[in-house]
Design a protein around this motif. Sequence first.
Motif, PDB file in Angstrom:
ATOM      1  N   LYS A  58      94.612  -2.988 -28.018  1.00  0.00           N
ATOM      2  CA  LYS A  58      95.013  -3.159 -26.616  1.00  0.00           C
ATOM      3  C   LYS A  58      96.042  -4.278 -26.456  1.00  0.00           C
ATOM      4  O   LYS A  58      96.925  -4.207 -25.605  1.00  0.00           O
ATOM      5  N   GLU A  76      89.945   5.021 -30.665  1.00  0.00           N
ATOM      6  CA  GLU A  76      90.385   3.872 -29.860  1.00  0.00           C
ATOM      7  C   GLU A  76      90.470   2.608 -30.697  1.00  0.00           C
ATOM      8  O   GLU A  76      91.309   1.738 -30.458  1.00  0.00           O
ATOM      9  N   ARG A 118      99.264   4.287 -28.370  1.00  0.00           N
ATOM     10  CA  ARG A 118      99.690   3.233 -27.428  1.00  0.00           C
ATOM     11  C   ARG A 118     101.176   2.913 -27.620  1.00  0.00           C
ATOM     12  O   ARG A 118     101.928   2.786 -26.653  1.00  0.00           O
ATOM     13  N   GLU A 176     104.360   3.681 -25.110  1.00  0.00           N
ATOM     14  CA  GLU A 176     105.279   2.619 -24.706  1.00  0.00           C
ATOM     15  C   GLU A 176     106.731   3.015 -24.958  1.00  0.00           C
ATOM     16  O   GLU A 176     107.600   2.807 -24.123  1.00  0.00           O
ATOM     17  N   LEU A 190      92.022   5.548 -23.818  1.00  0.00           N
ATOM     18  CA  LEU A 190      92.827   4.395 -24.227  1.00  0.00           C
ATOM     19  C   LEU A 190      93.299   3.563 -23.027  1.00  0.00           C
ATOM     20  O   LEU A 190      94.062   2.612 -23.197  1.00  0.00           O
ATOM     21  N   LEU A 204      95.334   4.448 -20.699  1.00  0.00           N
ATOM     22  CA  LEU A 204      96.766   4.649 -20.508  1.00  0.00           C
ATOM     23  C   LEU A 204      96.974   5.721 -19.453  1.00  0.00           C
ATOM     24  O   LEU A 204      96.152   6.628 -19.298  1.00  0.00           O
TER      25      LEU A 204
END
Length: 845
Positions: A553, A627, A636, A640, A730, A732
């Motif tokens: 994270k 995760e 992740r 991004e 996650l 997100l």
Amino acid sequence: MANIEEQKLLMQKIARVLDEARTSYATHTRKLKELLSLRSCSPLGFFSAFSKTLLPLFSFQRRTASAERVVRFVSIFASIRDAKNASDCDAFLEEFLRFLLLGSAAADRTARFRSCQIISEIIMRLPDDAEVSDELWDDVIECMKQRVGDKFPIIRTYAVRALSRFSSDSENSDILDILLQALPLEQNAEVRKTIVLSLPPSNTTSTAIIECTLDVSESVRKAAYCVVANKFPLQTLSIKLRTVILQRGLSDRSEAVTKECLKLLKDEWLAKCCNGDLIELLKFLDVETYESAGEAVMGALLKARLIEVEEGQSIRQFLTSSSNSDGHCSRKVQLMEAEVALYWRSVCRYLQTEAQAKHIHLDVQRVAIRCLGLFGLLERKPSEDLIKQLRMSFLKGPSPISVVACKALVDLAMWHGPQEVDRAMGHNLSPQSQDENMSFNSIECSDTNGDTNLELLDFLCTGLDQDNLDKLPDTDESESVKSILGEGFAKMLLLSEKYPSISTSLHPSLLLRLISMYFHDETKDMERLKQCLSVFFEHYPSLSADHKKCLSKAFISVMRSMWPGINGNMGGSPLMVSTMRKRAIQVARFMLQMMQAPLYARENGNGGRESTETIDSSVQTSPLDFESGEEGLAIRIATEVARFSSKKTAAEKSYVSALCKVVFLLQFRSSEQHAIKLMRKLLNRIAESAQTERDLLKEMKKMDDRLNALELNPDEEFSQDQAATVLGRLELALNFDLDNRLSKLPTPAPCSTKPTSYRRRLRHEEHSSSDEETSPKSIVPQNSRAAVNTRTQRASKTAALTKMNSNRANKVNEEDDDKVNEEDYDDEDEDGSDVTSEEDSDDSS
């Protein structure tokens, strides 16, 4: 005619002497001799020439330094009595005084002012053996009496000064009466001051002078104490007047007046009148009757440190002990005189006050704060007053105090738990509200007095964010607020299972601060902190799967906070930007190594150890969910990257390139089919915005092939809802449509097989745009090549020149970007796998 010429010549000589005398006092002695010589050579015509030469001075109103030098020179010349020419001196003095008397009665105020000024100077300097007729003195005194009532203060001032020499004569008692009558009526402070200084010592004048100790003007009050000190010995004043003088002076609102009164007390009354015996002085003040006056005197002398208890003197000397028939010892206090009792009482009270004042010393404060912290550890529950005091000392205290208070607060948080400390301050947050808190709040030190509603962890984080809470230069590196907080937060995260009150949503924020601190230049000399964090980062990811989830994270937040030009981060010079990017890339590799570190084996019930993680990706089950594994980190990062459009800035391109190269190093397990399918979709999304970046497309193609090999059911549809479920786990958000993405990654454009001339290659390098950020060469799409080939030679040159001019400003930054990415990723395994290697630490600084 001859006499006229001689007088003119004499006036010129006198004028020359006066002109030279007005330049400096140093010339006066030599010029006085010249002027005396001129008078002796021309005794008959000298006064006439002298007075005519001096006339311009009586019309010059301004009190300049040169004019004051001439007045003083003339006054000294007139008051000199030469034994060889005594008669000439006396005759000149009488003529000059009569000349000045005429000026003092003139209608012009400047003439009156200069006349009274010179008369006062002559009278104050005149020797006692000067021969002046009584008639002339009477005229001078009478004239000065009239000038005491002049409407201009400066004239009254010099008139009073002239009369001051005659005020003590019994023959001129009316002068004293005039001065005493004028004193309470005078409006000008300077005239009142001159009158006070002119009064002679007597029973009549003492009352008037002491009344002036209450004057509204500071200069008049100070003059009154000066007159008392110089003209009134202690014995000549009544006890009441003595106490009044001291009480008023020592409590005056003006520091200058208080100093003058203390000088009177110390130098005149104590030293001269009492030979330094303080007890004797107190007897003169009758402290039994005027106790407050005695206390004021003792307080002033003790405060000025003018009282020293002699060796052997002690209050114990007044205590006697005796034994009775039963063998019991009893103590008695001898009867003291009032002055002695007041003396020792004042000394003891002063010593007690001084002892209390020493409590503000830094060493005493540090010990006191440390004791408070230890007491808080012994309490079953920390008290509100104790926590408030520690918080106040942490924020408002100097650096040594802040350090000790910080240690105490961290210890209390680890011993009682942060939630228990917050309860002491009245913070009763529910577990649900704690879980909703995703980040820390911060405050400025100047905006609070320590009594704040911030929870303890938010409060302590101010120490990491404030620059003015740093260590002192003379303290060792461990005595730093940031060092203590870094060590404390590391312990809390490492032992997170023992602190369930710390919301897991706050762990990534704490981890971000620790990683930033570890790689920051500011902490490179803090060896203890660096060693502590090094051990922490080595063990933290291997202790728990939750720790890996927290690390995953925190990854994007760390990168955003460190990459220049992203998320509002400032850049700087090309060299600074390059250094910042290298450091961020190093941090990314550092966190990747932590993610890939295996979990520690746990003991089973039989005393043996069983592995908590299976490394082989072919195994279908693993204690690590996606995760906490590399799959979650890859998604992740891909999410991004996907938020950037195809048109990126130079900073965004370098940032995206760095993130992609981290993704390519991550491994997926075949058990995580949904994560694999989502990642393939995300790779398609990323590829659309990176079609011109050949190297990235090649790596994406390799990763897609690896994922394709792991996918068990390639033909199975992966819906938008399934993607949202994976992203939801996650935490997100899905902000793009996956259904309409390419099903296959675009193939990178092949390199041209046609040999390129040196001239064409040079022009290609000059034309390289910011799209080449992450690769030393650029691949131009085939359709663009066809368009270029159809251009005419002139059009090609024009386009090339235009592109050169538009891209030359960005060339330096782009070359730095290429260099950073190539250096840090081409030789990925060069630095080894040790997450705390010395090479990493050196590069970060």
